[in-house]
Scaffold this active site. Structure first.
Site, PDB file in Angstrom:
ATOM      1  N   LYS A 492       0.842  -1.195   0.000  1.00  0.00           N
ATOM      2  CA  LYS A 492       0.000   0.000   0.000  1.00  0.00           C
ATOM      3  C   LYS A 492       0.880   1.249   0.000  1.00  0.00           C
ATOM      4  O   LYS A 492       2.055   1.189   0.379  1.00  0.00           O
ATOM      5  CB  LYS A 492      -0.900  -0.017   1.229  1.00  0.00           C
ATOM      6  CG  LYS A 492      -0.110  -0.037   2.533  1.00  0.00           C
ATOM      7  CD  LYS A 492      -0.978  -0.380   3.715  1.00  0.00           C
ATOM      8  CE  LYS A 492      -0.158  -0.401   4.986  1.00  0.00           C
ATOM      9  NZ  LYS A 492      -0.863  -1.035   6.089  1.00  0.00           N
ATOM     10  N   TYR A 718      14.404  32.164   5.715  1.00  0.00           N
ATOM     11  CA  TYR A 718      13.199  32.937   6.052  1.00  0.00           C
ATOM     12  C   TYR A 718      13.156  33.314   7.515  1.00  0.00           C
ATOM     13  O   TYR A 718      13.556  32.522   8.379  1.00  0.00           O
ATOM     14  CB  TYR A 718      11.953  32.082   5.773  1.00  0.00           C
ATOM     15  CG  TYR A 718      11.597  31.958   4.322  1.00  0.00           C
ATOM     16  CD1 TYR A 718      11.284  33.097   3.566  1.00  0.00           C
ATOM     17  CD2 TYR A 718      11.560  30.717   3.709  1.00  0.00           C
ATOM     18  CE1 TYR A 718      10.942  32.973   2.231  1.00  0.00           C
ATOM     19  CE2 TYR A 718      11.214  30.585   2.378  1.00  0.00           C
ATOM     20  CZ  TYR A 718      10.905  31.721   1.640  1.00  0.00           C
ATOM     21  OH  TYR A 718      10.567  31.592   0.341  1.00  0.00           O
TER      22      TYR A 718
HETATM   23  C1  LIG Z   1      -0.207  -1.900   6.868  1.00  0.00           C
HETATM   24  C2  LIG Z   1      -0.815  -3.116   7.382  1.00  0.00           C
HETATM   25  C3  LIG Z   1      -0.028  -4.218   7.764  1.00  0.00           C
HETATM   26  C4  LIG Z   1       1.467  -4.197   7.807  1.00  0.00           C
HETATM   27  O1  LIG Z   1       1.906  -3.643   9.009  1.00  0.00           O
HETATM   28  P1  LIG Z   1       3.478  -3.431   9.310  1.00  0.00           P
HETATM   29  O2  LIG Z   1       3.518  -2.959  10.695  1.00  0.00           O
HETATM   30  O3  LIG Z   1       3.944  -2.425   8.335  1.00  0.00           O
HETATM   31  O4  LIG Z   1       4.082  -4.755   9.101  1.00  0.00           O
HETATM   32  C5  LIG Z   1      -0.683  -5.378   8.116  1.00  0.00           C
HETATM   33  N1  LIG Z   1      -2.033  -5.443   8.113  1.00  0.00           N
HETATM   34  C6  LIG Z   1      -2.814  -4.408   7.786  1.00  0.00           C
HETATM   35  C7  LIG Z   1      -4.286  -4.555   7.828  1.00  0.00           C
HETATM   36  C8  LIG Z   1      -2.246  -3.201   7.410  1.00  0.00           C
HETATM   37  O5  LIG Z   1      -3.005  -2.170   7.089  1.00  0.00           O
END
Ligand SMILES: *Cc1c(COP(=O)(O)O)cnc(C)c1O
Length: 821
Positions: A492, A718
């Site tokens: 993702k 700035y």
């Molecule tokens: C992002 C996610 C993971 C992975 O988690 P990590 O801590 O990055 O390993 C697992 N399950 C779900 C539902 C997620 O959204």
């Protein structure tokens, strides 16, 4: 490996190994290629497949391999019903890896030219490649491809030996006790070389001594031994032959000192048998100096005179050990491996091309192979055989020797050019678009000019992604999982900022079971880029259902509302059995059915043939945090209770999963049927639990655009927030908060590495730029700047977590990819 100049009958092969049994359908069959990875099959007609028991049991892939045309196998006793493959030959052995090594050893014994073996912690590949450069005027050298130095790699390297060579250089790498002896038995080196040994003892060894002892086993029985006593820690080198040592004061070649010279070169002064000698090399760093001195000792051991050594050392060339993948013009992808050109490295690059198969058209631009003379058709025969088994559609050759060798394997469109200039002049006519272009050119053909012409303009600020590190991290987590546990990789948010289809292609190639994305359009993009494996979508909006169905994306279903919407859509399209994933809320309180929804859910799913539950899952809120371990146990218990009832009612197999990266490390009892690996893949692990050796996958880089010397009392940026109390030098670099460099890093909270040294920020971070205090650093414009060297520390400095820094790197920062070999 890609060598075709020798073959053995299947009977000869079985005699070379400790055979338990043999079943011959065709006893006259000959084999020429050793295969062991069902994803990397080439020359299948004369292939011999070894079913190895690695992380994946090779016996499980026999059907695939058979379907691809392989008819000769070496398998372990009791694991295969050979009657299922009536027209294949089977050699049955106790141990397939040992059989592979026995065959390699037998093959090696047929040649009596010298074999050099190289071991050490660092520099093996560089020393091997440099020796190749230094010795090639007199010798025809066969060597390990890239860093093929493992138990399998050494066997494959030796298999390349044939009568056309007169010297072999073979690397031997060990990571655990007991590994060198099988390598030594295969290589049987005439000369052994120890390159530098690092101070740390690598994972597998009890102590540094144990590690050195293991490496030194390569030396037993050798006629010549080349090493530095500084690296052997007083451990006797087990060779009765001649010892040629370097480094320390009583060595054959004693290094006295070194001095930098103009043009990034360096002179190394030494004493050889009491005489002052020196070489000049086009490198200055300590590793290069050590490797050069090691090569120097080898040349002395081989009887070369100082004048020849000096002349050749001056012309050493860098060794490129990565394949780079970049965006090209007209939506092309360029895979740049333009510094080495031989069949073995071409084979590796073609594998990589197969993995990253983004575009329908695959083009190879190839120069003449160095060291191959006109009229030597065998090598080019081999080349065409290799290409005919590859996925190349278009071949463009450069150079007179290839030009003489006309034609092309079936189905490949061929064009040839006399030299690189002629190719460059014709680029517009070649009309490259929407294709993957692999560039393989010998150094003297200067393919970097072709690469520059084909590349889309890249900003100075890039995120360089190390695909081999991602692969390494994946394997680290896999090593914690029992074989039957499946793995879903979370890609993702552009793979946590690391790119999209490039990472997905790598994961697909490595046979991950599932991918997960947040939104349907992320999944759609992956499908368009040729990702065919199952993909779960965690946040499916009803508006995206059309796209979901069209691209076979599998939604996470977390509420009755979304379930009903999906069922309605499926009914209207007359679809049944569509794969879905049920999310349960066990305490995270984000998305998911409540525990109390169980009965209603069971009932609804029971009379909804439109959907089929592929998996049921939940998410742990604090799997990485020991403080909340009781809570985690509670979540797991609740989940198991829920799934028992649900899966029991559904009466078909359903996968259960709850573990994220931290839980894979800390909660083996939560592995269940599948795990979901996220941040760990990108190199960030849990602080506790099973220790893993993770590698950093991304390096955010920019450059110094301008330098200012300002007097004490002036201000920077700035609002005049950056004040200097003394005369200072300020560097402006090309990255700001619009690129994802957080404003909270301003005014000295953050730092970047300029030429390896920490330079604190000064003043506020601007939208596109940042100013650094480089008063104590030797910096000039154009210097490379590393933005994050320790992302965990830097995230903590502004009160956030690595996830936010990684995913916050804006899409305007170009991603470039490379693969180390
Ligand atoms: C992002 C996610 C993971 C992975 O988690 P990590 O801590 O990055 O390993 C697992 N399950 C779900 C539902 C997620 O959204």
């Amino acid at each position: 490996m890609a060598k075709h100049t020798h073959s053995y009958t299947i009977r000869e092969v079985s005699e070379a190994m400790q055979t338990v049994d043999a079943v011959y359908a065709d006893a006259a069959a000959t084999v020429a290629t050793l295969l062991y990875d069902s994803r990397r099959l080439i020359y299948t007609a004369q292939g011999l497949f070894f079913a190895l028991l690695g992380r994946r049991d090779g016996h499980r892939y026999l059907d695939d391999v058979y379907a691809l045309g392989v008819r000769n196998y070496v398998v372990m006793a009791g694991r295969t019903d050979t009657s299922r493959f009536p027209d294949a030959n089977f050699i049955v052995v106790e141990d397939t890896l040992r059989a592979l090594q026995e065959l390699a050893s037998y093959h090696r014994s047929r040649f009596d030219y010298p074999v050099i073996g190289i071991t050490g912690s660092n520099g093996k590949t560089i020393v091997k490649e440099w020796l190749m450069q230094l010795l090639s005027p007199e010798h025809r050298i066969v060597r390990s491809p890239k860093s093929y130095n493992s138990q399998i790699g050494v066997a494959l390297s030796l298999w390349q030996m044939d009568a056309s060579y007169d010297l072999a250089i073979i690397e031997a790498g060990v990571s655990e006790p007991g590994e060198m002896e099988p390598l030594r038995t295969m290589i049987r080196p005439d000369m052994a070389i120890l390159t530098t040994v690092g101070p740390a003892h690598d994972d597998g060894f009890r102590s540094r001594e144990a590690k050195i002892k293991e490496k030194l086993q390569l030396f037993s029985g050798t006629a010549k031994a080349v090493y530095s006593p500084n690296d052997t820690a007083g451990i006797p080198v087990p060779s009765e032959g001649v010892h040629i040592t370097w480094g320390s004061s009583d060595a054959t070649l004693t290094v006295v000192g070194h001095a930098a010279t103009a043009g990034n070169r360096c002179t190394i002064h030494a004493k050889h048998k009491g005489v002052d000698v020196a070489i000049d090399i086009p490198f200055t760093d300590a590793a290069a100096r050590a490797n050069a001195v090691c090569c120097w000792a080898v040349l002395l051991a081989m009887g070369y005179g100082q004048e020849v050594i000096r002349a050749r050392m001056a012309m050493l060339q860098p060794v490129e050990m990565r394949l780079q993948m970049k965006k090209g013009i007209n939506n092309c992808t360029i895979i740049d491996d333009s510094y080495s050109n031989d069949l073995a490295s071409l084979h590796i690059a073609l594998d990589f091309l197969k993995q990253q198969h983004r575009h329908p058209i695959r083009t190879l631009i190839l120069s003449d192979l160095p060291g191959v003379a006109e009229g030597e058709v065998q090598v080019y025969d081999d080349l065409f055989k290799l290409l005919s088994d590859s996925s190349i559609n278009r071949l463009i050759t450069v150079g007179p020797v290839l030009g003489e060798f006309k034609g092309a394997p079936n189905g490949i469109i061929r064009e040839s050019f006399a030299d690189t200039d002629a190719l460059l002049a014709s680029l517009p006519k070649l009309d490259f678009h929407d294709e993957t272009i692999l560039l393989k050119g010998a150094r003297r053909h200067a393919f970097e000019r072709v690469s520059a012409a084909l590349m889309a303009k890249v900003h100075d600020t890039v995120l360089a992604i190390n695909l081999s590190a991602v692969e390494h991290n994946l394997n680290q987590y896999r090593s914690l999982l029992p074989k039957q546990v499946k793995l879903m990789a979370m890609v993702k948010a552009f793979s946590y900022g690391s790119g999209d289809f490039e990472i997905a292609s790598l994961l697909q190639f490595n046979r991950v079971d599932y991918l997960a994305v947040a939104y349907a359009d992320e999944g759609t993009e992956l499908r368009k880029a040729g990702i065919w494996m199952p993909i779960m979508v965690m946040n499916p909006q009803p508006a995206s259902f059309e796209a979901l169905l069209e691209h076979r994306l599998e939604p996470e279903i977390y509420s009755f509302a979304i379930l009903e919407e999906l069922i309605n859509t499926l009914v209207s399209k007359n679809i049944s059995g569509y794969p879905i994933h049920i999310k349960v809320d066990t305490g995270m309180h984000r998305l998911g059915f409540a525990m109390a929804d169980l009965m209603q859910l069971v009932q609804r799913l029971g009379d909804a043939p439109e959907v089929k539950v592929k998996s049921v899952f939940s998410h742990l809120a604090a799997a990485g945090d020991a403080q909340h371990d009781a809570f985690t146990v509670g979540q797991l218990t609740a989940f198991l209770g829920f799934t028992d009832r649900l899966v029991g009612a559904l009466q078909y197999p359903v996968l259960r999963h709850i573990a994220n990266s931290a839980a894979i490390q800390r909660w083996p009892q939560a592995h269940l049927d599948m795990v979901r690996l996220g941040i760990g893949l990108y190199g960030i692990g849990a602080g506790s639990g099973n220790a893993l050796q993770l590698q950093q996958t991304g390096t955010l880089k920019t450059v110094v655009t301008q330098l200012h010397s300002i007097p004490g009392g002036d201000s920077v940026g700035y609002g005049r927030h950056g004040r200097v109390t003394k005369d200072s030098r300020i560097a402006t670099v090309n990255i700001g908060y619009a690129d994802g460099y957080d404003r909270r890093f301003g005014n000295g909270v953050g730092y970047m590495l300029v030429n390896g040294q920490r330079a604190p920020t000064i003043g506020d971070i601007c939208m596109d730029m940042t100013m650094l205090d480089v008063s104590s650093i030797d910096a000039k414009t154009g210097d490379e700047v590393i933005v994050f060297d320790d992302i965990e520390e830097q995230a903590a400095a502004i009160g956030t977590i690595p996830y936010e820094l990684l995913t916050g790197i804006s899409q305007r920062v170009k991603r470039v990819y490379y693969y180390e070999m």
